[in-house]
Design an enzyme around this catalytic site. Structure first.
Site, PDB file in Angstrom:
ATOM      1  N   ASP A  52       1.353  -1.140   0.214  1.00 26.11           N
ATOM      2  CA  ASP A  52      -0.024   0.436   0.228  1.00 26.11           C
ATOM      3  C   ASP A  52       0.389   0.971   0.198  1.00 26.11           C
ATOM      4  O   ASP A  52       1.631   1.249   0.369  1.00 26.11           O
ATOM      5  CB  ASP A  52      -1.207  -0.175   1.056  1.00 26.11           C
ATOM      6  N   ASN A  81     -10.780  -3.228  -6.020  1.00 26.22           N
ATOM      7  CA  ASN A  81      -9.954  -2.478  -6.224  1.00 26.22           C
ATOM      8  C   ASN A  81     -10.271  -2.106  -8.088  1.00 26.22           C
ATOM      9  O   ASN A  81     -10.380  -1.157  -8.995  1.00 26.22           O
ATOM     10  CB  ASN A  81      -8.610  -2.993  -6.721  1.00 26.22           C
TER      11      ASN A  81
HETATM   12  C1  FPP Z   1      -2.041   0.379  -3.512  1.00 26.61           C
HETATM   13  O1  FPP Z   1      -1.263   1.696  -3.580  1.00 26.61           O
HETATM   14  C2  FPP Z   1      -1.330  -0.814  -4.034  1.00 26.61           C
HETATM   15  C3  FPP Z   1      -2.498  -1.609  -5.051  1.00 26.61           C
HETATM   16  C4  FPP Z   1      -3.412  -0.911  -5.271  1.00 26.61           C
HETATM   17  C5  FPP Z   1      -1.935  -2.435  -4.945  1.00 26.61           C
HETATM   18  C6  FPP Z   1      -0.238  -2.479  -5.116  1.00 26.61           C
HETATM   19  C7  FPP Z   1      -0.029  -2.943  -6.713  1.00 26.61           C
HETATM   20  C8  FPP Z   1       1.176  -2.314  -7.234  1.00 26.61           C
HETATM   21  C9  FPP Z   1       2.233  -2.639  -6.777  1.00 26.61           C
HETATM   22  C10 FPP Z   1       1.034  -2.387  -8.471  1.00 26.61           C
HETATM   23  C11 FPP Z   1       1.159  -2.913  -9.705  1.00 26.61           C
HETATM   24  C12 FPP Z   1       1.651  -4.756  -9.309  1.00 26.61           C
HETATM   25  C13 FPP Z   1       1.440  -5.679 -10.244  1.00 26.61           C
HETATM   26  C14 FPP Z   1       2.370  -7.011  -9.817  1.00 26.61           C
HETATM   27  C15 FPP Z   1       0.137  -4.753 -11.539  1.00 26.61           C
HETATM   28  P1  FPP Z   1      -2.499   2.855  -3.766  1.00 26.61           P
HETATM   29  O2  FPP Z   1      -2.682   3.130  -4.141  1.00 26.61           O
HETATM   30  O3  FPP Z   1      -4.075   2.608  -2.636  1.00 26.61           O
HETATM   31  O4  FPP Z   1      -1.737   2.897  -2.744  1.00 26.61           O
HETATM   32  P2  FPP Z   1      -2.199   5.324  -1.750  1.00 26.61           P
HETATM   33  O5  FPP Z   1      -2.697   4.397  -0.179  1.00 26.61           O
HETATM   34  O6  FPP Z   1      -0.909   5.755  -1.426  1.00 26.61           O
HETATM   35  O7  FPP Z   1      -4.279   5.527  -3.051  1.00 26.61           O
END
Ligand code: FPP
Length: 246
Positions: free
Chosen positions: A22, A70
């Site tokens: 995250d 998501n």
């Molecule tokens: C959340 O950060 C992360 C995700 C949506 C999942 C993790 C995704 C990756 C590392 C990239 C995709 C990976 C692959 C293998 C395709 P967030 O967007 O919720 O962060 P925030 O809480 O700061 O908004």
């Protein structure tokens, strides 16, 4: 070139670590970049952490890459995440394979576009005999839908209720024969499990850090393992029972 850092050996190393990656969006925002740049940096960070896992002796790493929830993100962000997985497979599959990484997928294939489904299945097929480390990618994954999918299959298979045990049930989950996670790490500072491995993580230790995922490196992975070693895992038992009075 930076010198290789030595990490003192750990008394106990978890077999299976799960990571809720995250903080990509906030990482990008802090740099004045679009959210997509955060996800890109997040994907780039998987490799050094995977290398750290191999170095420290972890056998299974499950990463939460895309949850069933998501899909509710803006369509551009969803398609960006889908493209990133496709790109990661195209660009990194051969090297992961050369390095003995067995790729697994946990989640529903249905709902993912057919071309990406094919790429995922190809990555699983190519690497299925590798045994250095398992990289289990939770993609289009939700713990509740995983349990529902398992129950549906159990009913279809006609398993008599009395024959259903926790062990048999576990084998119907996407994680199949993988051991349960011993440690769940969440970056980005929240204290939630967010529908991640909810059955399998019943006895996992939980480690959370405010560090955003793209900044989470080998040093902090080692820090999490040190913290894991400080925990006393009792699995509901008393480890040091008082003597029974005679
Ligand atoms: C959340 O950060 C992360 C995700 C949506 C999942 C993790 C995704 C990756 C590392 C990239 C995709 C990976 C692959 C293998 C395709 P967030 O967007 O919720 O962060 P925030 O809480 O700061 O908004």
């Amino acid at each position: 070139m930076s010198a290789r850092k030595d990490y003192p050996p750990l008394p106990s190393v978890p077999h299976h670590v799960g990571i809720i990656m995250d903080g990509n969006g906030r990482w990008a925002k802090a740099r004045g970049l679009p959210r997509h740049a955060g996800h890109k940096a997040g994907v780039d960070n998987i490799r050094p952490v995977l290398e750290g896992c191999v170095e420290f002796g972890i056998q299974v790493l499950t990463i939460y890459a895309f949850s069933t929830e998501n899909w509710q993100r803006p369509p551009d962000e969803v398609s960006g995440l889908m493209r990133l997985l496709g790109m990661a497979i195209r660009q990194q599959l051969q090297e992961l394979h050369r390095n003995g990484v067995q790729i697994r997928h946990s989640g529903r294939l249905s709902g993912i576009n057919p071309e990406l489904q094919k790429q995922i299945l190809h990555a699983l097929e190519v690497t299925k005999h590798n045994d250095r480390i398992v990289l289990n990618v939770a993609f289009n994954y939700g713990g509740r839908s995983e349990i529902l999918d398992a129950v549906r299959q159990i009913i279809r298979d006609g398993i008599p209720p009395d024959e259903l045990t926790e062990e048999l049930f576990s084998r119907y989950l996407y994680t199949g024969d993988l051991p349960d996670p011993d440690l769940i790490i969440r970056t980005g500072g929240e204290y939630r499990l967010s529908n991640f491995l909810i059955w399998q993580a019943a006895y996992a230790e939980y480690y959370t850090t405010p560090t955003y995922w793209p900044d989470f490196g080998k040093d902090e992975l080692y820090e999490a393992l040190l913290e894991y070693n400080r925990r006393e895992r009792r699995f509901g038992r008393v480890l040091d029972p008082e003597p029974t009075p005679v």
